[in-house]
Design a protein around this motif. Sequence first.
Motif, PDB file in Angstrom:
ATOM      1  N   ALA A 140       0.817  -1.210   0.000  1.00  0.00           N
ATOM      2  CA  ALA A 140       0.000   0.000   0.000  1.00  0.00           C
ATOM      3  C   ALA A 140       0.856   1.267   0.000  1.00  0.00           C
ATOM      4  N   ARG A 148       2.508   4.534  -1.323  1.00  0.00           N
ATOM      5  CA  ARG A 148       2.200   5.533  -2.339  1.00  0.00           C
ATOM      6  C   ARG A 148       3.225   6.662  -2.281  1.00  0.00           C
ATOM      7  N   TRP A 195       0.710  11.364  -0.065  1.00  0.00           N
ATOM      8  CA  TRP A 195      -0.152  10.986   1.039  1.00  0.00           C
ATOM      9  C   TRP A 195      -1.240  12.041   1.197  1.00  0.00           C
ATOM     10  N   VAL A 236      -8.359  10.366   5.535  1.00  0.00           N
ATOM     11  CA  VAL A 236      -8.684   9.062   4.943  1.00  0.00           C
ATOM     12  C   VAL A 236     -10.100   8.686   5.345  1.00  0.00           C
ATOM     13  N   SER A 295      -5.017   3.553   9.120  1.00  0.00           N
ATOM     14  CA  SER A 295      -5.028   3.346   7.680  1.00  0.00           C
ATOM     15  C   SER A 295      -3.628   3.029   7.167  1.00  0.00           C
ATOM     16  N   PHE A 324      -2.548   3.968   4.348  1.00  0.00           N
ATOM     17  CA  PHE A 324      -2.138   5.066   3.465  1.00  0.00           C
ATOM     18  C   PHE A 324      -1.644   6.243   4.294  1.00  0.00           C
ATOM     19  N   ALA A 343       3.797   4.576   5.754  1.00  0.00           N
ATOM     20  CA  ALA A 343       3.166   3.261   5.580  1.00  0.00           C
ATOM     21  C   ALA A 343       3.608   2.239   6.621  1.00  0.00           C
TER      22      ALA A 343
END
Length: 232
Positions: A69, A71, A74, A78, A96, A98, A102
Amino acid sequence: MSGGDLATIEAIAHIRSPFSSKFGVPRQSGLVADLRATVVFCPKYRSREAVRGLEGFSHIWLIWRFHQAVRENWSPTVRPPRLGGNQRVGVFATRSPFRPNALGLSAVRLEGIAYDPELGPVLHVAGADLMDGTPIFDIKPYVPYADSYPDSTGGFADQVERQTLHIVFPPELLEQIPAEHREALTGVLAQDPRPSYQDDPERVYGMDFAGYNVRFAVAGDTLTVCGVEHLH
């Protein structure tokens, strides 16, 4: 990894769990007590000395990375599943995946330490909410007097009632699952693996678990298993 003065950190271990994909992994550690996994150290950390005394603790903290997950960018907010996926809250008020770095944090039960001639010390744990192959960056003992706060509050997580599903698992399908995985699988299904925003009783879902693809549908508070296929 990103941000601050921390340039790089490396994995010290990886987990081996029944989940080959993200779908179905419990949303928090400890929700499925029968879910077993092992922590296997990377070669340079396979030392008996490094885990000396750990056997005296009933639980340990795993610090790990949401490696599926990650990315580049950010978001400060969320949509947590706990709120049905339709309300936004601050990312630092959630767990989360995200997030800027992470990172995940899980408290798991330590069931034992085995010593393998090739793998070194292997930690046997229960209640882990990690996908197979997840990199672990650190392991710390859970210390009850410092880590447990009986009067703590859980914010919005306390405001939503957590319900488990009634499981209908036809015997002829359940028998296809090895006996040592049946209770864990049933526990995972009872937690409702579906995304919180999906509620279609006609839809059939597929979840990979311990080398099997388990197909099921959910109507109301009942989950019915409708197929089991061994993955080769």
